[in-house]
Write an enzyme that holds these catalytic residues in place. Structure first.
Site, PDB file in Angstrom:
ATOM      1  N   LYS A 198       3.722   2.866   6.695  1.00  0.00           N
ATOM      2  CA  LYS A 198       2.507   2.800   7.516  1.00  0.00           C
ATOM      3  C   LYS A 198       2.239   1.375   7.993  1.00  0.00           C
ATOM      4  O   LYS A 198       1.918   1.153   9.164  1.00  0.00           O
ATOM      5  CB  LYS A 198       1.305   3.310   6.719  1.00  0.00           C
ATOM      6  CG  LYS A 198       1.440   4.715   6.173  1.00  0.00           C
ATOM      7  CD  LYS A 198       0.185   5.176   5.464  1.00  0.00           C
ATOM      8  CE  LYS A 198      -0.180   4.347   4.239  1.00  0.00           C
ATOM      9  NZ  LYS A 198       0.849   4.420   3.167  1.00  0.00           N
ATOM     10  N   ARG A 220       0.852   5.163  -8.671  1.00  0.00           N
ATOM     11  CA  ARG A 220       0.316   5.155  -7.301  1.00  0.00           C
ATOM     12  C   ARG A 220       0.632   6.473  -6.595  1.00  0.00           C
ATOM     13  O   ARG A 220      -0.206   6.998  -5.848  1.00  0.00           O
ATOM     14  CB  ARG A 220       0.899   3.985  -6.510  1.00  0.00           C
ATOM     15  CG  ARG A 220       0.447   2.617  -7.003  1.00  0.00           C
ATOM     16  CD  ARG A 220       1.215   1.505  -6.324  1.00  0.00           C
ATOM     17  NE  ARG A 220       0.880   1.397  -4.901  1.00  0.00           N
ATOM     18  CZ  ARG A 220       1.610   0.735  -4.011  1.00  0.00           C
ATOM     19  NH1 ARG A 220       2.740   0.156  -4.370  1.00  0.00           N
ATOM     20  NH2 ARG A 220       1.223   0.667  -2.760  1.00  0.00           N
TER      21      ARG A 220
END
Length: 218
Positions: A18, A171
């Protein structure tokens, strides 16, 4: 409408690319990129009160609390440079964050970069960052000419705490539990565009530009 006048959200697991794609769009198209990760890392580096709070959370693989993140983003989106367009990288991470965002800035589309967990682990655990200039390498796919030394400035390369295997797995768990539901949230609003994030960055960027154009015509 074109991408230079769009307000976009980039979704996807940590390490999906991203940040890379949003920086490419910022450089090539002039669309402002807002990375919560970069904002938090700057605060950590400068050892601000926010930075100390964020450092402990990220080191454990957790997510920064909604109220803290929302306040930072709300303030940032009040700046003149993002009146026409922006790319939000790393926000929203939860449905409550998305609902809060809708109250002060309505995104035109959410782009979900899909990448398998095993590829994410490979990408992140192999990532090395220069302490001096911030250049990024990979132990396998983009190694430096001299082990642990930056090709560009000669600085020391290191593994960020949040790129260590146990933290990456934490995560990913947090992403699947907290952030993945946003895919359905934005799909339900007819604002979701899904992109395969597994190829190289240039291929992903080209696909993104092509697909977002067709998406806007719907």
């Amino acid at each position: 409408m074109n991408i230079q006048s769009m307000k976009l959200i980039f979704l996807g697991p940590p390490g999906a690319g991203k940040g890379t794609i949003s920086k490419m769009a910022a450089e090539r198209l002039g669309v402002p990129q807002i990375s919560t990760g970069d904002m938090f890392r700057t605060a950590v580096k400068e050892k601000t009160e926010l930075g100390l709070r964020v450092q402990a959370i990220l080191a454990a693989g957790g997510l920064v609390p909604d109220e803290l993140t929302i306040a930072i983003i709300r303030e940032r989106l009040s700046w003149p440079d993002v009146r026409q367009s922006y790319i939000l990288d790393g926000f929203p991470r939860t449905i409550p964050q998305a609902e809060a965002l809708a109250a002060f800035s309505s995104p035109d589309a959410a782009v979900d970069f899909e990448v398998r967990d095993d590829l994410i682990l490979f990408r992140l655990t192999g990532r090395r960052v220069c302490r001096a200039c911030g250049a990024i390498y990979h132990a396998v796919t983009k190694p430096p000419k001299v082990d642990s030394i930056c090709d560009l400035c000669g600085g020391e390369l290191y593994t960020r705490n949040d790129d260590r295997e146990e933290t990456v797995k934490a995560r990913l768990r947090a992403y699947h539990e907290e952030t993945e539901p946003l895919i359905g949230y934005y799909a339900g609003k007819g604002r979701l565009l899904t992109i395969d994030g597994s190829p190289d960055a240039e291929t992903v960027y080209t696909t993104f530009i092509s697909e977002i154009g067709r998406f806007l015509k719907k």
